[in-house]
Design a protein around this motif. Structure first.
Motif, mmCIF file in Angstrom:
data_model
loop_
_atom_site.group_PDB
_atom_site.id
_atom_site.type_symbol
_atom_site.label_atom_id
_atom_site.label_comp_id
_atom_site.label_asym_id
_atom_site.label_seq_id
_atom_site.Cartn_x
_atom_site.Cartn_y
_atom_site.Cartn_z
ATOM 1 N N PRO A 23 0.816 -1.211 0.000
ATOM 2 C CA PRO A 23 0.000 0.000 0.000
ATOM 3 C C PRO A 23 0.852 1.265 0.000
ATOM 4 N N ASP A 24 0.185 2.406 -0.122
ATOM 5 C CA ASP A 24 0.862 3.688 0.110
ATOM 6 C C ASP A 24 1.163 3.818 1.608
ATOM 7 N N TYR A 25 2.239 4.546 1.903
ATOM 8 C CA TYR A 25 2.604 4.790 3.296
ATOM 9 C C TYR A 25 2.789 6.295 3.522
ATOM 10 N N THR A 26 2.265 6.783 4.648
ATOM 11 C CA THR A 26 2.596 8.127 5.104
ATOM 12 C C THR A 26 3.930 8.033 5.835
ATOM 13 N N VAL A 27 4.871 8.879 5.438
ATOM 14 C CA VAL A 27 6.208 8.843 6.032
ATOM 15 C C VAL A 27 6.366 10.037 6.976
ATOM 16 N N TYR A 28 6.605 9.754 8.265
ATOM 17 C CA TYR A 28 6.900 10.794 9.266
ATOM 18 C C TYR A 28 8.417 10.784 9.444
ATOM 19 N N GLN A 29 9.055 11.866 9.034
ATOM 20 C CA GLN A 29 10.514 11.864 8.960
ATOM 21 C C GLN A 29 11.135 12.936 9.852
ATOM 22 N N TRP A 30 11.993 12.472 10.767
ATOM 23 C CA TRP A 30 12.858 13.336 11.558
ATOM 24 C C TRP A 30 14.268 13.223 10.985
ATOM 25 N N ASP A 31 15.182 14.001 11.465
ATOM 26 C CA ASP A 31 16.558 13.942 10.971
ATOM 27 C C ASP A 31 17.230 12.675 11.491
ATOM 28 N N GLY A 32 17.182 11.604 10.700
ATOM 29 C CA GLY A 32 17.811 10.349 11.101
ATOM 30 C C GLY A 32 16.848 9.248 11.476
ATOM 31 N N PHE A 33 15.526 9.501 11.436
ATOM 32 C CA PHE A 33 14.540 8.480 11.801
ATOM 33 C C PHE A 33 13.286 8.670 10.963
#
Length: 265
Positions: free
Chosen positions: A149-159
């Motif tokens: 499926p599609d994924y929502t990506v929650y991105q921090w600097d390094g994670f």
């Protein structure tokens, strides 16, 4: 003499002239002092009467009743306060990843927040934002339109936290084999250490990864790059949802650690 009074008995005797009265001595003028004193005395008397009348008619002020302290028994030794069974949550210092999810833990190793792969992603985003001290950027990573499926990506600097996007008529998130997964490329984010299983760390050499006896080595697109797979069997094990651990390298050192479902398909 008259014949009616032959002996002159009716004739008035000549009156003797009255002696002259001596003039009365002049009265001394009366002093006004007794009058003034009398008025003053009368005024004072009236004032005293009025004052007494007011004092007698006025209710006496209530006198506060002294409070009697409660009777006390002989002093006893105070019982110790009960020790709480659960310590209050403290500030997290590490993010520990396992096959079933991840947890934020404090210095004592107590879990402050726990997330499983099918858990509430919104709660995880909130907890990670507080721990990392910054909000993530977001984007959508497209799937393949079928089993991925599609994924929502929650991105921090390094994670990065990937959370699937449910589609009408598609597999519900609670039933999907991989509702979420994570990838990290740094060992620390702010004051939070990122801890993976097997002692995997970013920057670890390929030889050091070899020494950990991975289950499989998969060549990557870049020449010399290798993906090492650990805990391959648990992705398909019965029971709670679990993932395998992947260590991506550039051929020299580990560049990313990924918790993902391993599949032979």
């Amino acid at each position: 003499m008259s014949g009616d009074d032959p002996f002159g008995l009716l004739q008035p005797s000549p009156s003797e002239p009255e002696p002259e009265r001596e003039p009365r001595p002049d009265r001394e003028p009366r002093s006004r002092t007794p009058l003034v004193l009398g008025i003053i005395a009368a005024v004072l008397f009236v004032a005293v009467v009025v004052t007494l009348a007011i004092a007698l008619t006025r209710s006496p002020a209530a006198t506060p009743t002294p409070t009697t302290p409660p009777a006390t028994s002989a002093p006893t030794t105070a019982a110790p306060s009960p020790t709480p069974t659960d310590d209050p949550a403290t500030e997290p210092v590490a993010l520990q990843l396992t096959g079933t999810g991840f947890a934020l833990v404090d210095e004592a190793g107590e879990e402050v927040f726990t997330y499983t792969w099918a858990g509430d992603a919104a709660a995880a985003v909130t907890a990670l934002t507080d721990a990392f001290g910054a909000a993530p950027t977001t984007r959508v990573e497209p799937g393949d339109g079928s089993h991925y499926p599609d994924y929502t990506v929650y991105q921090w600097d390094g994670f990065m936290l990937f959370d699937m996007v449910e589609t009408p008529g598609g597999t519900p998130r609670a039933e999907y084999a991989q509702p979420s997964y994570v990838l990290f490329s740094r060992n620390e984010i702010g004051d939070i250490s990122l801890v993976a299983e097997h002692g995997l760390k970013i920057g670890m050499t390929v030889d050091a990864v070899h020494a950990l006896s991975p289950d499989q080595e998969i060549p990557r697109g870049t020449v010399g790059a290798i993906r090492f797979v650990f805990d391959q069997a648990r992705s398909n094990a019965e029971g709670p949802l679990q993932y395998s651990v992947f260590a991506d390298t550039d051929g020299t050192v580990v560049t990313a650690v990924l918790y993902f479902r391993y599949s032979d398909l």
